[in-house]
Each structure stands twice: as structure tokens, then as C-alpha cells.
Design a protein around this motif. Sequence first.
Motif: not given
Length: 436
Positions: A98, A152, A154-158, A188-189
Amino acid sequence: MGGSAMSIMLDDSEDQDSHIQCYDNDFYVAIMDEDLGRIDSISKKHGSNFIIKSRGAVQVIQTGPSILPLHLAACYRRVKSIKSLLSAGADPELRDNYGRNALHLAIISWPCIQNALPKSSSRFQAVVNSMQLRSEACLRILCDHGVDVNAEVKSQRHETALHLAVHYAALPAIHILASYGVEINAVDSAGMTALHMASGTLCRDIITSLIRLQADVHAVVTSSGNTPLHVAVMAATTRSTRTLDADTSCISELVKQGAVVDAVNKAGRTALQEACSWANEEMVDLLLRHGADVNRLTAAGESCLYLFLDHTANVRNGSLLAKLLGLTAPLTFYNRDWRLPYALRQPQFSKQRHQLLSMTQQPRSLQDTCRNHIYLMDSGGKSEELRRILPKRVYDFVFSCWETKHITFMTEDANTFNTGNFFGNPLPRPQYIAST
């Protein structure tokens, strides 16, 4: 939890050093029991960066049946095991499936102190305190070892570790991360800082701590332009469970720490205008006490009164309607394009529309003008001072007697409203009889 024999499998398609899989529970048990001798023995033989893939019913809370040794120790707050694994060469920057490293997992597994029972036994409290102390120790060890505190997920939200600390209400983790140089205003993202996130959860302790650590109270979310104050007001306005004292204290804290009460987002709206749009009278009163401008217009020329009437569900709040009618000056119901708010465009509200529009042709009484002026003097929470100064009858008139001039949207027999929904689309409800 399994025998001591180990079977090692290599994944030929990947780097062997980081993908050795231990199909046995021996290393798992050694880490959980903090058996340093066994951890050292296995690490010397196979390294410390391979994946433990347990057999049977063993499951790790945050990751499932497969996990890196250091991640396992971080999830379960095994302080001695973390020290041993790091000494043996475990890499704290390695990620799970994740995108999380050991630092992230240590925070995600933080004990939830705020949900502890208020009248818990001393033994239970001791256990909870012990869990928190071990979590803090694990975090410090990882930071001392040089893990990137700004890494961060390493996912969509960072999200950074700081975002996770806010999300999991890990206040001690915030202070520890800050002491190791975390970037307080990292985004975040979605362009949200940790302070935006804390404002959205309405946690005053975390909000106060972040601001003291130099979090930017004026930062805006990239997509919406919302400040932390916008986020806090909308969170307090829209959440289903109300804890009014906690909500108001968070918002007051943001204003006290320098939040601009009339700051606008990308929609050109202030926090007060958002509160009016959602018909939250408590938030409206609070923001007015902090000096918010009730007569400021949006970029589209919409007043607080307009935004209130733009959602038919809001007309059930007669008290707030009366207050906005009284405070809006000059009184108008049109926006810049000469368009009426949604509720007043509905045919079933034709009588109320005529009544309200006729009010714009009538001069405001001196009594109402004085009342509005005194009410708006309440900026900064002066109501108690005014209570002492003003006669009771005058005080009650200023702060309690708001009337809609015999205008009502309520049925005569059922006490119900034709309300539609908050997004301006009428819902299939029976029509009602307009009354005077």
C-alpha cells in the motif's frame, strides 16, 4: 504457532535480497516475543529485509498474512525488536503493497486514547498508557535511525506521516515528528495541509498544536481555495453528530490564532456564507460574534440571505431567516444577474415571494436599525458585557426577538415544509398551503 524449521523461497523476477519469503511463523514469533537472540540469528542467516509470509491463521492487523519484519514490529509496537532489526540492517524506507513504510505503519497503529472509557479501571488505563509510550518509543527510534519524516505514502492521496498523525489523532506523534524537522505545511494530493485535516476533524488540541508549530492558518486547499476556517465551519455544519461546544471552540481557536474570518474560497464565499447556505444558526451566530460581515457578497453578487434562500430545505429555520432578514442591508433578494434564490422561484412560494419583495420597498425602522447595530457590536464575544450594560428588555429585544413579519413557510395543519434538498433539486413532497 508453527515449528522452528524454515523454508526460504526466492522470487527470480525480483531482487532476491528484498523478496525472500519465510513460510513459517518462527520469525513472526521471535519479533512478537522480542526474542532478540532468535531475531539476530535469523537476520544473520537470511538478512532482515525479506517478507514474512505466515502460514495458518496468523494475520497482521494492518497488512494481512505477508509483512516485512520491521513493519511487523512497528505495527505491534515491539520496541526491542525494532532496535534489533535496524541494527541488523533492516531498511525503514521499504514499502508494503500500500506504499507505506515503517514510520507510516507505526502511526497508523497508534493507540486510540480518545476512545478510552472515561471511567476505566486503573489497570486498563495503565495498559493504554503503556501502549502509547511504546508507540512514542518506536517512532523516536525510527526517526533517530534517519527515516525520512516527510516521506509520502505512495498512494492516491500522497499523505505524509504528519497527515496520518492527524488522521489517527496521534498528538504525541505530531510533536515527535516536529522535533525531527517534519514539514508542517506539507500538502497531500488534494492540496490539504495537516491543519486543514485537523480542522476537518474539529480536534482543538491538534489544531492548537499545529498552529504553535507554525502551521499556516491562511493556507488554502488547492482545488477549492478553502482555508482551515472554511473546512472547520463546513465540518461543524454538515456532520450528523453535533457536539456544539467542541465545534465552536475549534472555530474560535482558529480565529484567535489569526484566521481571517472573511477570507473567501475559489467560489468567492466566506465561512459565514457557507454556514448560511447550510442554515446552521449556531455557526452563523458564532462567526458574527467574531466579526464576520453578514452583508458581504459572493463573486456572483449573492448575500448570506440569498444563499440561505437558495435551498428550499432552509426555510424551515424561521429563526435564522428572521435574523438574516433583519441584518441584511440593503435588503435585496436578487444576485448580480437579477436572479432570485431558488426557494423564491417556486410557484408554491409565490405569496411569500410577494411578501418578502414588498419588504424591500419599506424603510427600516429606527428601532430595527439600532437593534442591528448593537447586535453586530457583539464581535469578540461582548454579549455578556452588553447584558450587564443594557436593560433586560432591551437586551432580549436585541438578541432574542427576531421576527419574520408574519411570513411563514409552514403548513397550518401539519407543521411541515415543502423543502426540496440542499442542492436545489425539488424532492417529491406533497404541496402545502401557504399561511400568513
